[in-house]
Design a protein around this motif. Structure first.
Motif, PDB file in Angstrom:
ATOM      1  N   VAL A   1       1.190   8.966  -6.168  1.00  0.00           N
ATOM      2  CA  VAL A   1       1.299  10.388  -5.830  1.00  0.00           C
ATOM      3  C   VAL A   1       2.464  11.046  -6.584  1.00  0.00           C
ATOM      4  O   VAL A   1       2.314  12.144  -7.122  1.00  0.00           O
ATOM      5  N   THR A   2       3.605  10.386  -6.637  1.00  0.00           N
ATOM      6  CA  THR A   2       4.789  10.997  -7.261  1.00  0.00           C
ATOM      7  C   THR A   2       4.846  10.766  -8.766  1.00  0.00           C
ATOM      8  O   THR A   2       5.741  11.294  -9.420  1.00  0.00           O
ATOM      9  N   ARG A   3       3.921   9.969  -9.280  1.00  0.00           N
ATOM     10  CA  ARG A   3       3.901   9.622 -10.712  1.00  0.00           C
ATOM     11  C   ARG A   3       5.213   8.943 -11.125  1.00  0.00           C
ATOM     12  O   ARG A   3       5.727   9.127 -12.227  1.00  0.00           O
ATOM     13  N   GLU A   4       5.741   8.158 -10.200  1.00  0.00           N
ATOM     14  CA  GLU A   4       7.000   7.439 -10.437  1.00  0.00           C
ATOM     15  C   GLU A   4       6.862   6.525 -11.656  1.00  0.00           C
ATOM     16  O   GLU A   4       5.883   5.800 -11.802  1.00  0.00           O
ATOM     17  N   VAL A   5       7.851   6.583 -12.505  1.00  0.00           N
ATOM     18  CA  VAL A   5       7.869   5.711 -13.680  1.00  0.00           C
ATOM     19  C   VAL A   5       8.314   4.324 -13.238  1.00  0.00           C
ATOM     20  O   VAL A   5       9.311   4.171 -12.537  1.00  0.00           O
ATOM     21  N   VAL A   6       7.531   3.321 -13.622  1.00  0.00           N
ATOM     22  CA  VAL A   6       7.886   1.936 -13.331  1.00  0.00           C
ATOM     23  C   VAL A   6       8.094   1.207 -14.654  1.00  0.00           C
ATOM     24  O   VAL A   6       8.355   1.844 -15.668  1.00  0.00           O
TER      25      VAL A   6
ATOM     26  N   GLY B   1       8.103   2.228 -18.705  1.00  0.00           N
ATOM     27  CA  GLY B   1       7.704   3.631 -18.774  1.00  0.00           C
ATOM     28  C   GLY B   1       6.299   3.883 -18.252  1.00  0.00           C
ATOM     29  O   GLY B   1       5.759   4.977 -18.422  1.00  0.00           O
ATOM     30  N   ASN B   2       5.702   2.912 -17.603  1.00  0.00           N
ATOM     31  CA  ASN B   2       4.346   3.042 -17.084  1.00  0.00           C
ATOM     32  C   ASN B   2       4.326   3.678 -15.705  1.00  0.00           C
ATOM     33  O   ASN B   2       5.356   3.775 -15.044  1.00  0.00           O
ATOM     34  N   ARG B   3       3.125   4.072 -15.282  1.00  0.00           N
ATOM     35  CA  ARG B   3       2.925   4.654 -13.957  1.00  0.00           C
ATOM     36  C   ARG B   3       1.678   4.045 -13.338  1.00  0.00           C
ATOM     37  O   ARG B   3       0.735   3.705 -14.043  1.00  0.00           O
ATOM     38  N   GLU B   4       1.699   3.945 -12.010  1.00  0.00           N
ATOM     39  CA  GLU B   4       0.469   3.581 -11.310  1.00  0.00           C
ATOM     40  C   GLU B   4      -0.417   4.828 -11.279  1.00  0.00           C
ATOM     41  O   GLU B   4       0.085   5.944 -11.126  1.00  0.00           O
ATOM     42  N   THR B   5      -1.728   4.622 -11.410  1.00  0.00           N
ATOM     43  CA  THR B   5      -2.672   5.745 -11.445  1.00  0.00           C
ATOM     44  C   THR B   5      -3.756   5.542 -10.398  1.00  0.00           C
ATOM     45  O   THR B   5      -3.968   4.425  -9.900  1.00  0.00           O
ATOM     46  N   TRP B   6      -4.462   6.640 -10.102  1.00  0.00           N
ATOM     47  CA  TRP B   6      -5.583   6.535  -9.160  1.00  0.00           C
ATOM     48  C   TRP B   6      -6.646   5.592  -9.710  1.00  0.00           C
ATOM     49  O   TRP B   6      -7.205   4.788  -8.971  1.00  0.00           O
TER      50      TRP B   6
ATOM     51  N   GLY C   1      -6.170   3.098 -11.555  1.00  0.00           N
ATOM     52  CA  GLY C   1      -5.647   1.741 -11.456  1.00  0.00           C
ATOM     53  C   GLY C   1      -5.969   1.054 -10.142  1.00  0.00           C
ATOM     54  O   GLY C   1      -6.059  -0.175 -10.073  1.00  0.00           O
ATOM     55  N   TRP C   2      -6.164   1.858  -9.086  1.00  0.00           N
ATOM     56  CA  TRP C   2      -6.487   1.288  -7.775  1.00  0.00           C
ATOM     57  C   TRP C   2      -7.806   0.523  -7.798  1.00  0.00           C
ATOM     58  O   TRP C   2      -8.049  -0.322  -6.938  1.00  0.00           O
ATOM     59  N   LEU C   3      -8.654   0.783  -8.757  1.00  0.00           N
ATOM     60  CA  LEU C   3      -9.957   0.118  -8.842  1.00  0.00           C
ATOM     61  C   LEU C   3      -9.895  -1.185  -9.631  1.00  0.00           C
ATOM     62  O   LEU C   3     -10.873  -1.926  -9.665  1.00  0.00           O
ATOM     63  N   ARG C   4      -8.775  -1.451 -10.235  1.00  0.00           N
ATOM     64  CA  ARG C   4      -8.634  -2.661 -11.062  1.00  0.00           C
ATOM     65  C   ARG C   4      -8.180  -3.849 -10.214  1.00  0.00           C
ATOM     66  O   ARG C   4      -7.408  -3.698  -9.284  1.00  0.00           O
ATOM     67  N   ARG C   5      -8.641  -5.015 -10.584  1.00  0.00           N
ATOM     68  CA  ARG C   5      -8.281  -6.238  -9.853  1.00  0.00           C
ATOM     69  C   ARG C   5      -6.819  -6.634 -10.017  1.00  0.00           C
ATOM     70  O   ARG C   5      -6.304  -7.434  -9.245  1.00  0.00           O
ATOM     71  N   ASP C   6      -6.149  -6.085 -11.020  1.00  0.00           N
ATOM     72  CA  ASP C   6      -4.734  -6.407 -11.192  1.00  0.00           C
ATOM     73  C   ASP C   6      -3.820  -5.357 -10.572  1.00  0.00           C
ATOM     74  O   ASP C   6      -2.600  -5.432 -10.719  1.00  0.00           O
ATOM     75  N   HIS C   7      -4.393  -4.386  -9.859  1.00  0.00           N
ATOM     76  CA  HIS C   7      -3.572  -3.410  -9.133  1.00  0.00           C
ATOM     77  C   HIS C   7      -2.770  -4.165  -8.066  1.00  0.00           C
ATOM     78  O   HIS C   7      -3.256  -5.129  -7.476  1.00  0.00           O
TER      79      HIS C   7
ATOM     80  N   LEU D   1       0.829  -1.210   0.000  1.00  0.00           N
ATOM     81  CA  LEU D   1       0.000   0.000   0.000  1.00  0.00           C
ATOM     82  C   LEU D   1       0.864   1.261   0.000  1.00  0.00           C
ATOM     83  O   LEU D   1       0.607   2.199  -0.770  1.00  0.00           O
ATOM     84  N   ARG D   2       1.901   1.294   0.838  1.00  0.00           N
ATOM     85  CA  ARG D   2       2.802   2.459   0.863  1.00  0.00           C
ATOM     86  C   ARG D   2       3.502   2.644  -0.477  1.00  0.00           C
ATOM     87  O   ARG D   2       3.605   3.754  -0.999  1.00  0.00           O
ATOM     88  N   ARG D   3       3.979   1.544  -1.034  1.00  0.00           N
ATOM     89  CA  ARG D   3       4.692   1.628  -2.313  1.00  0.00           C
ATOM     90  C   ARG D   3       3.772   2.135  -3.427  1.00  0.00           C
ATOM     91  O   ARG D   3       4.140   3.034  -4.186  1.00  0.00           O
ATOM     92  N   SER D   4       2.581   1.572  -3.514  1.00  0.00           N
ATOM     93  CA  SER D   4       1.650   1.999  -4.563  1.00  0.00           C
ATOM     94  C   SER D   4       1.178   3.428  -4.360  1.00  0.00           C
ATOM     95  O   SER D   4       1.037   4.177  -5.331  1.00  0.00           O
TER      96      SER D   4
END
Length: 172
Positions: free
Chosen positions: A105-110, A113-118, A120-126, A97-100
């Motif tokens: 929040v920081t729009r860190e590139v993973v 070149g992708n980013r986790e998004t708000w 994305g939190w609603l998706r089952r593969d988050h 949870l902290r990592r995601s």
């Protein structure tokens, strides 16, 4: 310990341990998610099996994953050591949870070149949903593999608490 597979659920600390092991042992480390996700919109690597086969053909390596289905058996066949971070949900969920949250929040590139998004939190593969829902199935899969006669020659280290992992790593 020259071909090491670090396994566990999402958020257990596989990548962190694998990087630390790589530094201590001087072995090349390959991050499975970086091999798998290779482009925008979470595009996956069509050549994953060939890429992983080439990497694990080498004498020494560390990979941080149970393995995606298309390479799982290959990884387990070629490893000489499995390190299982078998931590309970109460240890894993705050980490993921902290990592995601940080990544969102920081729009860190993973990977790729992708980013986790708000959204994305609603998706089952988050990662948070995945860590929660796959905790039991992943543990059962690892347990099954460790009792499979095909993988009997594997040296296995199983850590149930992060402090035990840290103590072991410190003692290397």
């Amino acid at each position: 310990m020259e071909r090491i597979l670090v396994v566990g659920v999402t958020g257990a600390g596989k990548s962190t341990l694998a990087r630390a092991l790589s530094g201590r042992l001087g072995l090349p480390y390959h991050e499975m998610d970086a091999l798998y996700y290779v482009g925008p919109r979470w595009a996956t690597n069509a050549d994953l099996a060939a890429d992983v086969a080439r990497l694990t053909d080498g004498r020494c390596w560390i990979i941080d994953s149970l393995g995606y289905p298309e390479v799982r058996d290959l990884l387990w066949d070629r490893a000489d050591t499995v390190i299982w971070l078998d931590y309970p949900r109460r240890h894993v969920m705050p980490r993921v949870l902290r990592r995601s949250l940080r990544r969102t929040v920081t729009r860190e590139v993973v990977f790729g070149g992708n980013r986790e998004t708000w959204a994305g939190w609603l998706r089952r593969d988050h990662p948070a949903w995945w860590a929660w829902s796959q905790h039991g199935p992943r543990a059962r899969e690892i347990e099954r593999r460790l009792h499979d006669p095909r993988f009997a020659p594997l040296r296995t280290l199983r850590f149930r608490r992060p402090r035990d992992t840290t103590a072991w790593l410190t003692g290397l």
